[in-house]
Design a protein around this motif. Sequence first.
Motif, PDB file in Angstrom:
ATOM      1  N   MET A  28      -3.290   2.673  -0.199  1.00  0.00           N
ATOM      2  CA  MET A  28      -3.623   2.876   1.206  1.00  0.00           C
ATOM      3  C   MET A  28      -3.133   1.670   2.001  1.00  0.00           C
ATOM      4  N   PRO A  29      -2.119   1.829   2.846  1.00  0.00           N
ATOM      5  CA  PRO A  29      -1.709   0.723   3.713  1.00  0.00           C
ATOM      6  C   PRO A  29      -2.722   0.541   4.832  1.00  0.00           C
ATOM      7  N   GLN A  30      -3.051  -0.699   5.121  1.00  0.00           N
ATOM      8  CA  GLN A  30      -4.012  -1.009   6.167  1.00  0.00           C
ATOM      9  C   GLN A  30      -3.438  -2.064   7.103  1.00  0.00           C
ATOM     10  N   TYR A  31      -4.004  -2.116   8.304  1.00  0.00           N
ATOM     11  CA  TYR A  31      -3.508  -3.012   9.351  1.00  0.00           C
ATOM     12  C   TYR A  31      -4.689  -3.695  10.023  1.00  0.00           C
ATOM     13  N   SER A  32      -4.501  -4.982  10.395  1.00  0.00           N
ATOM     14  CA  SER A  32      -5.541  -5.729  11.091  1.00  0.00           C
ATOM     15  C   SER A  32      -4.887  -6.699  12.067  1.00  0.00           C
ATOM     16  N   THR A  33      -5.606  -6.977  13.134  1.00  0.00           N
ATOM     17  CA  THR A  33      -5.146  -8.018  14.066  1.00  0.00           C
ATOM     18  C   THR A  33      -5.934  -9.311  13.913  1.00  0.00           C
ATOM     19  N   ASP A  34      -7.008  -9.297  13.086  1.00  0.00           N
ATOM     20  CA  ASP A  34      -7.855 -10.487  12.989  1.00  0.00           C
ATOM     21  C   ASP A  34      -8.285 -10.826  11.566  1.00  0.00           C
ATOM     22  N   LEU A  35      -7.772 -10.090  10.569  1.00  0.00           N
ATOM     23  CA  LEU A  35      -8.117 -10.294   9.163  1.00  0.00           C
ATOM     24  C   LEU A  35      -9.575  -9.943   8.856  1.00  0.00           C
ATOM     25  N   LEU A  36     -10.286  -9.360   9.828  1.00  0.00           N
ATOM     26  CA  LEU A  36     -11.681  -8.981   9.624  1.00  0.00           C
ATOM     27  C   LEU A  36     -11.843  -7.460   9.624  1.00  0.00           C
ATOM     28  N   GLN A  37     -11.343  -6.827  10.671  1.00  0.00           N
ATOM     29  CA  GLN A  37     -11.421  -5.375  10.787  1.00  0.00           C
ATOM     30  C   GLN A  37     -10.097  -4.768  10.348  1.00  0.00           C
ATOM     31  N   TRP A  38     -10.137  -3.903   9.318  1.00  0.00           N
ATOM     32  CA  TRP A  38      -8.927  -3.289   8.775  1.00  0.00           C
ATOM     33  C   TRP A  38      -8.942  -1.792   9.035  1.00  0.00           C
ATOM     34  N   ASP A  39      -7.812  -1.264   9.486  1.00  0.00           N
ATOM     35  CA  ASP A  39      -7.687   0.162   9.786  1.00  0.00           C
ATOM     36  C   ASP A  39      -6.708   0.812   8.816  1.00  0.00           C
ATOM     37  N   ASP A  40      -7.095   1.986   8.283  1.00  0.00           N
ATOM     38  CA  ASP A  40      -6.178   2.753   7.450  1.00  0.00           C
ATOM     39  C   ASP A  40      -5.011   3.241   8.300  1.00  0.00           C
ATOM     40  N   LEU A  41      -3.807   3.159   7.758  1.00  0.00           N
ATOM     41  CA  LEU A  41      -2.632   3.660   8.468  1.00  0.00           C
ATOM     42  C   LEU A  41      -2.267   5.076   8.058  1.00  0.00           C
ATOM     43  N   ALA A  42      -2.706   5.496   6.902  1.00  0.00           N
ATOM     44  CA  ALA A  42      -2.417   6.854   6.428  1.00  0.00           C
ATOM     45  C   ALA A  42      -3.706   7.667   6.418  1.00  0.00           C
ATOM     46  N   ASP A  43      -3.570   9.009   6.506  1.00  0.00           N
ATOM     47  CA  ASP A  43      -4.747   9.870   6.459  1.00  0.00           C
ATOM     48  C   ASP A  43      -5.374   9.890   5.073  1.00  0.00           C
ATOM     49  N   GLU A  44      -4.536   9.809   4.049  1.00  0.00           N
ATOM     50  CA  GLU A  44      -4.983   9.824   2.664  1.00  0.00           C
ATOM     51  C   GLU A  44      -4.207   8.770   1.887  1.00  0.00           C
ATOM     52  N   PRO A  45      -4.786   8.211   0.807  1.00  0.00           N
ATOM     53  CA  PRO A  45      -4.029   7.282  -0.025  1.00  0.00           C
ATOM     54  C   PRO A  45      -2.751   7.929  -0.544  1.00  0.00           C
ATOM     55  N   LEU A  46      -1.706   7.122  -0.671  1.00  0.00           N
ATOM     56  CA  LEU A  46      -0.418   7.615  -1.150  1.00  0.00           C
ATOM     57  C   LEU A  46      -0.374   7.516  -2.670  1.00  0.00           C
ATOM     58  N   PRO A  47      -0.144   8.635  -3.373  1.00  0.00           N
ATOM     59  CA  PRO A  47      -0.109   8.578  -4.833  1.00  0.00           C
ATOM     60  C   PRO A  47       1.143   7.866  -5.329  1.00  0.00           C
ATOM     61  N   GLY A  48       0.962   6.991  -6.320  1.00  0.00           N
ATOM     62  CA  GLY A  48       2.093   6.304  -6.914  1.00  0.00           C
ATOM     63  C   GLY A  48       2.962   7.256  -7.717  1.00  0.00           C
ATOM     64  N   THR A  49       4.258   7.028  -7.691  1.00  0.00           N
ATOM     65  CA  THR A  49       5.213   7.909  -8.378  1.00  0.00           C
ATOM     66  C   THR A  49       6.045   7.179  -9.428  1.00  0.00           C
ATOM     67  N   GLY A  50       5.907   5.839  -9.465  1.00  0.00           N
ATOM     68  CA  GLY A  50       6.807   5.064 -10.305  1.00  0.00           C
ATOM     69  C   GLY A  50       8.074   4.668  -9.577  1.00  0.00           C
ATOM     70  N   ALA A  51       8.231   5.141  -8.352  1.00  0.00           N
ATOM     71  CA  ALA A  51       9.395   4.818  -7.525  1.00  0.00           C
ATOM     72  C   ALA A  51       8.929   4.035  -6.300  1.00  0.00           C
ATOM     73  N   GLU A  52       9.874   3.677  -5.447  1.00  0.00           N
ATOM     74  CA  GLU A  52       9.560   2.909  -4.253  1.00  0.00           C
ATOM     75  C   GLU A  52       8.844   3.770  -3.224  1.00  0.00           C
ATOM     76  N   LEU A  53       7.783   3.223  -2.619  1.00  0.00           N
ATOM     77  CA  LEU A  53       7.084   3.861  -1.519  1.00  0.00           C
ATOM     78  C   LEU A  53       7.229   2.973  -0.281  1.00  0.00           C
ATOM     79  N   SER A  54       7.096   3.583   0.881  1.00  0.00           N
ATOM     80  CA  SER A  54       7.157   2.805   2.116  1.00  0.00           C
ATOM     81  C   SER A  54       6.271   3.454   3.160  1.00  0.00           C
ATOM     82  N   TRP A  55       5.905   2.652   4.146  1.00  0.00           N
ATOM     83  CA  TRP A  55       5.132   3.151   5.281  1.00  0.00           C
ATOM     84  C   TRP A  55       5.679   2.495   6.541  1.00  0.00           C
TER      85      TRP A  55
END
Length: 424
Positions: free
Chosen positions: A375-402
């Motif tokens: 799950m990629p997350q984003y914060s502006t203050d290192l305290l409150q983190w927001d999910d960037l995706a609706d659901e966690p991205l399943p690993g595939t063994g290949a490169e993922l990006s967001w």
Amino acid sequence: MEWRSHSSTRIPDGFSGKFSHEPRTSSSIMLLPSTRSNIPLFTLLPFFIPVCLLPLHAQTEYIFDGSPTPLEEEIRWLSNRARFDTAAENALRGTSYDNVPATAGPLAPHRSLAAAARNHSQDMATLNVVQHQTIPGSAFYNHITHPGPEHRMSAEGYAWNAVAENLSAGRPSAEAAYTAWWNSSGHRVNLTRATLREIGCGHAFNASSTYGRYYTMKLGNSGNTHFFTGTLFLDSNNNGKYDQGEGLPALEVTLLVDDSPFEHFDRSSAAGAFAIPLQSISPNASVAVVIRNPSPASVSLTIPRTYHDHTTIEIPAGGTWIAGTFVKAAAAENIGFRNLVGWTEQEDDLPTLTLRIETGDAVVTWLSRAGLSYMPQYSTDLLQWDDLADEPLPGTGAELSWTHQDALVEEPVGFYRLVITGND
């Protein structure tokens, strides 16, 4: 052979000096790669990979720390370890001295103190004399107009509030010179005095002199200047301490003050030394310490956490790492790595994140593993983190990006991390 050591201290009342800065500027975008966690990889509890994205930001490089030699840096490192925990130093040395504070901030290097120390050591070696007073015939100072240690420091441009000097002669190594000082009451008081915040050491050798090797330690403080300071090195022989030749040069140390880039930064010297002045930071501000590797190759370095404990981390080429945080005190006191909190170790099999900018968008990329979710997350203050995706991205063994759209437009400073969990 007789060995000699001398100490001297001068702490006058009502004298103060100000510290000036010579500007150097640098701009950079910083990326924080994977960091280790104390939580195992396949646990259902999350662990985090922080990524920091900063805009181009002009900063001033602090240059008055100079460039200590590896021998000089070894003495500083040993002194700073002892200052952090004098009880542990007593235990290591088999001593029980009680005329030292329990703890004191690390000493920051200063090029003017180093110049005065080197010159006096050279004079003692050349003129075959061990004394605190300036030696008649000195190649550097007039013994009439600059008779004492404090005058030599002033001659090198150091505006001091308080100064001290330790001398040693005949010791075969930096470790031996330091140990002799530790075992001598006056020298020990000087090198552990909490109000002295800067140091410069010097060493000279003359085979035809009485003692051969001559060491000088200069200590002082100037106004209310105080620093975040340390030594960047890799403990390649695993003996738990800094040795000559282990310093890591040209790494950049920067600070984030309440989530904004601080005006000053520093690059580690050839021996690994660095210092960043803190006096312009407001009390109670939250400060994060960031180390950046600008080289084209990855770098491993050893970070002290306590007197005995260290952690070794790897920073990839172009990557950065958050070493920890501290809260700025109101008092003028130095801070080092051992004073930081909120640090994490690296895990060997965590992915390395890369970051690229595409027309204002931030694209974070990593190599995934099957059986894990991201799950990629984003914060502006290192305290409150927001999910960037609706659901966690399943690993595939290949490169993922967001892709975080308009990341550089919406916020001046942003932080990214991955929350990695094992699939049931």
